[in-house]
Design a protein around this motif. Structure first.
Motif, PDB file in Angstrom:
ATOM      1  N   ARG A  28       0.840  -1.141   0.007  1.00 29.36           N
ATOM      2  CA  ARG A  28       0.151  -0.059  -0.003  1.00 29.36           C
ATOM      3  C   ARG A  28       0.806   1.213  -0.063  1.00 29.36           C
ATOM      4  N   LYS A  29       0.206   2.414  -0.447  1.00 29.87           N
ATOM      5  CA  LYS A  29       1.049   3.565  -0.197  1.00 29.87           C
ATOM      6  C   LYS A  29       0.398   4.342   0.952  1.00 29.87           C
ATOM      7  N   TYR A  30       1.149   5.006   1.781  1.00 29.81           N
ATOM      8  CA  TYR A  30       0.499   5.724   2.970  1.00 29.81           C
ATOM      9  C   TYR A  30       0.783   7.072   2.695  1.00 29.81           C
ATOM     10  N   VAL A  31      -0.234   8.075   2.766  1.00 28.61           N
ATOM     11  CA  VAL A  31      -0.097   9.535   2.748  1.00 28.61           C
ATOM     12  C   VAL A  31      -0.448  10.146   4.039  1.00 28.61           C
ATOM     13  N   SER A  32       0.579  10.735   4.612  1.00 24.97           N
ATOM     14  CA  SER A  32       0.224  11.516   6.003  1.00 24.97           C
ATOM     15  C   SER A  32      -0.224  12.841   5.884  1.00 24.97           C
ATOM     16  N   VAL A  33      -1.118  13.060   6.864  1.00 22.01           N
ATOM     17  CA  VAL A  33      -1.608  14.493   7.072  1.00 22.01           C
ATOM     18  C   VAL A  33      -1.138  14.999   8.310  1.00 22.01           C
ATOM     19  N   ASP A  34      -1.334  16.294   8.464  1.00 22.59           N
ATOM     20  CA  ASP A  34      -0.954  16.918   9.784  1.00 22.59           C
ATOM     21  C   ASP A  34      -1.950  16.915  10.902  1.00 22.59           C
ATOM     22  N   GLY A  35      -2.830  15.971  10.825  1.00 25.44           N
ATOM     23  CA  GLY A  35      -3.600  15.699  11.844  1.00 25.44           C
ATOM     24  C   GLY A  35      -4.029  14.306  12.143  1.00 25.44           C
ATOM     25  N   GLY A  36      -5.302  13.697  12.652  1.00 21.16           N
ATOM     26  CA  GLY A  36      -5.257  12.350  12.711  1.00 21.16           C
ATOM     27  C   GLY A  36      -6.101  12.262  13.999  1.00 21.16           C
ATOM     28  N   MET A  37      -5.692  11.003  14.833  1.00 17.39           N
ATOM     29  CA  MET A  37      -6.639  10.689  15.724  1.00 17.39           C
ATOM     30  C   MET A  37      -6.875  11.560  16.919  1.00 17.39           C
ATOM     31  N   THR A  38      -6.108  12.782  17.067  1.00 19.76           N
ATOM     32  CA  THR A  38      -6.195  13.736  18.011  1.00 19.76           C
ATOM     33  C   THR A  38      -7.367  14.629  17.444  1.00 19.76           C
ATOM     34  N   ASP A  39      -7.695  15.023  16.431  1.00 23.89           N
ATOM     35  CA  ASP A  39      -8.742  15.782  16.141  1.00 23.89           C
ATOM     36  C   ASP A  39     -10.133  14.643  15.564  1.00 23.89           C
ATOM     37  N   ASN A  40      -9.660  13.591  15.134  1.00 25.26           N
ATOM     38  CA  ASN A  40     -10.829  12.518  14.961  1.00 25.26           C
ATOM     39  C   ASN A  40     -10.311  11.138  15.309  1.00 25.26           C
ATOM     40  N   PRO A  41     -10.900  10.728  16.500  1.00 25.67           N
ATOM     41  CA  PRO A  41     -10.459   9.339  17.288  1.00 25.67           C
ATOM     42  C   PRO A  41     -11.288   8.389  16.652  1.00 25.67           C
TER      43      PRO A  41
END
Length: 449
Positions: free
Chosen positions: A321-334
Motif C-alpha cells: 500500500r501507499k501511505y499518505v500522511s496528514v498534519d492531523g489524525g486521531m487527536t482531531d478524529n479518534p
C-alpha cells in the motif's frame, strides 16, 4: 473517484478554480487564513437539518420538543444556532451545561442526561433551573430529590428506561434483559419500581419516560418496536398506579451518510414513522396523546462538518500500500481508531481531477492505529496538497484530545461567503496552561544543581 459526487453536501461544490468550496468560501483560502487541521462547519446545512426536524413534527400535529444532543458538538456558536432554530438542548456534563448557559441558551429548554451526575453537577443544574433531568438510576433519583428538597424546589424528570430494543443500522434485536450501563430495565421490573418510587417523591415531578435504542439507524422498525414497548409500559403504569405520562422521549440515533454503504432515510420519514406509531399505539389504548421528544445530534451537525488537512509525507510499500500522511489524525478524529469508522475525502485544491491511485491516509500521532481512511482513491497526492475529509461535524471536535501534545484545531463557521471563527486554534501556551511544577521539584532541581 469513488463516491466523489455523493459527498458534496449542503453548500459544498467545486468552484471554477477546481477547488472545493463550502458556504461560498474556497477551502484553500480557509486553510491559508486559519491553518490546518481545520474544522469547517456549513452553517446553512446545520440550520437546514434542524428545520427538517421541526417542520416534520409540525406536520404531525403532535406536541413535541426537538432537543439537540450537544455531546455531538458543543460550542457556544452551536448553542446559539440551536436556540435560534427553536430547539431544546441535551447536556451530559457541567461543561456542556456551562457552555449552554454562557451562550445564553434558555435554561428551561435544557435537559440533563448522564448515568453518573455528580452532586455538584446536579446543584449547578438546579440553580440554573433547567427544564428537565433525565434520571438514569435509583441513586440519582434519591439524590436529586434530596438536593432539590434542600433548595425548596420541585423539578421535572424523565426516567430513562431500557426497553429491550437494540437498533444499529439494519440490525434490530428485541431482548428480554438489555445489558446496558444506562437506564432502568423494563423487563426486569426496575422501570416500574422507579415510576412507583418517583411518583412518591415530593420534590420530583415525573413527566414520563425516555428510551434510546442505538446509533446510526437507517430504518424505522426499531423506533416502532420501542414505541410499542413504551406504550405497553405506559398502560401498565396507568392500570396499576393510576399515573399518566405526559412525555415520551424516543431518543436519537438517526443515521447520516458517511460512505456509499450508508443509506439513511430523510428526516421526515423517521419523524412520520415515530409520530404515526405513537399516535396509533396510544389512540388504540384510549390514552391521552403524550408530547413527543427526540434528541438528534449527529444528524444535525454530522454532514455539515468537513476537516481540512495538509498533506505531508508519503510512504510507498510496493505490492502492499501507499501511505499518505496528514498534519492531523486521531487527536482531531479518534473515531476510526475507536470504532473503525469510515470516511470519504477529496483533495480540496484539486477537487476536479480524476483519481490516479489508491492510498491510505495516516495521521501524525505516534500510534500505528492512527489511520483516518484506508484505501481512498485520489489524484496523485503531493506534499502541500489540501485533503478534505467529509462528514466530520459530529464527535470529532467533541472527542478531540492533546495526545502527543498536539494542539486542537480551530473551528470556523461558513455561510454566504463569510467565514467566522467559532473556536480559536490552540496555541503552544494553551498546551501547558494548566501545568504546574510542584515547588518541591523546583527545590530539588536547585539542590541537585
Amino acid at each position: 473517484m469513488r463516491g466523489k459526487w455523493m459527498y458534496f453536501h449542503g453548500t459544498s461544490k467545486i468552484n471554477d478554480k477546481g477547488h472545493l468550496e463550502i458556504g461560498g468560501c474556497d477551502t484553500t483560502d480557509l486553510a491559508r487564513e486559519y491553518g490546518t487541521p481545520l474544522y469547517v462547519v456549513d452553517e446553512a446545512l446545520v440550520r437546514q437539518r434542524a428545520r427538517e426536524y421541526v417542520e416534520a413534527f409540525r406536520a404531525s400535529g403532535l406536541k413535541f420538543q426537538v432537543a439537540y444532543a450537544s455531546k455531538a458538538f458543543s460550542v457556544l456558536a452551536m448553542c446559539v444556532i440551536a436556540e435560534q432554530e427553536g430547539l431544546s438542548l441535551d447536556v451530559v456534563s457541567d461543561g456542556e451545561l456551562y457552555t449552554a448557559l454562557q451562550a445564553g441558551f434558555p435554561a428551561g429548554r435544557i435537559h440533563f442526561h448522564g448515568n453518573n451526575k455528580t452532586p455538584e453537577e446536579i446543584n449547578m443544574a438546579l440553580d440554573a433551573e433547567i427544564g428537565c433531568f433525565v434520571v438514569d438510576n435509583f441513586t440519582e433519583l434519591r439524590l436529586l430529590n434530596a438536593l432539590a428538597g434542600d433548595k425548596g424546589k420541585k423539578v421535572n424528570i424523565l426516567l430513562r428506561i431500557t426497553p429491550g430494543v437494540e437498533a444499529h443500522t439494519h440490525d434490530y434485536i428485541s431482548t428480554g434483559q438489555e445489558d446496558s450501563k444506562f437506564g432502568f430495565d423494563l423487563q426486569g421490573g426496575a422501570a416500574f419500581q422507579a415510576v412507583e418510587e418517583a411518583t412518591g417523591l415530593k420534590h420530583l415531578h415525573l413527566l414520563g419516560v425516555h428510551s434510546h435504542i442505538g446509533s446510526q439507524i437507517f430504518e424505522v422498525e426499531g423506533f416502532r418496536m420501542a414505541a410499542d414497548k413504551v406504550c405497553g409500559f405506559a398502560l401498565d403504569v396507568r392500570a396499576k398506579l393510576n399515573y399518566t405520562f405526559q412525555v415520551i422521549n424516543l431518543g436519537g440515533g438517526f443515521g447520516i451518510r458517511y460512505t456509499n454503504d450508508d443509506t439513511p432515510l430523510q428526516v421526515a420519514e423517521y419523524i412520520k414513522a415515530i409520530t404515526d406509531s405513537v399516535r396509533t399505539n396510544f389512540t388504540k389504548a384510549d390514552y391521552p396523546l403524550p408530547e413527543i421528544w427526540v434528541e438528534p445530534g449527529r444528524s444535525i451537525v454530522g454532514d455539515a462538518g468537513t476537516t481540512l488537512y495538509t498533506v505531508g509525507t508519503s510512504k510507498d510499500i510496493p505490492g502492499v500500500r501507499k501511505y499518505v500522511s496528514v498534519d492531523g489524525g486521531m487527536t482531531d478524529n479518534p473515531r476510526p481508531a475507536l470504532y473503525q469508522s469510515q470516511y470519504e475525502a477529496v483533495l480540496a485544491n484539486r477537487a476536479g481531477e480524476p483519481a490516479a491511485e489508491t492510498v491510505s491516509i495516516a495521521g501524525k500521532c505516534c500510534e500505528s492505529g492512527d489511520m483516518l481512511i484506508w484505501d481512498l482513491e485520489l489524484p496523485q497526492a503531493k506534499s502541500g496538497d489540501l485533503l478534505a475529509v467529509f462528514c466530520t461535524g459530529a464527535y470529532n471536535y467533541a472527542m478531540a484530545s492533546n495526545y502527543n501534545r498536539i494542539r486542537r484545531p480551530a473551528v470556523v463557521f461558513v455561510r454566504d461567503g463569510a467565514a467566522d471563527v467559532a473556536v480559536k486554534r490552540e496555541t503552544l501556551s494553551d498546551i501547558i496552561a494548566g501545568d504546574v511544577i510542584p515547588e518541591r521539584l523546583r527545590k530539588s532541581a536547585l539542590t541537585n544543581g
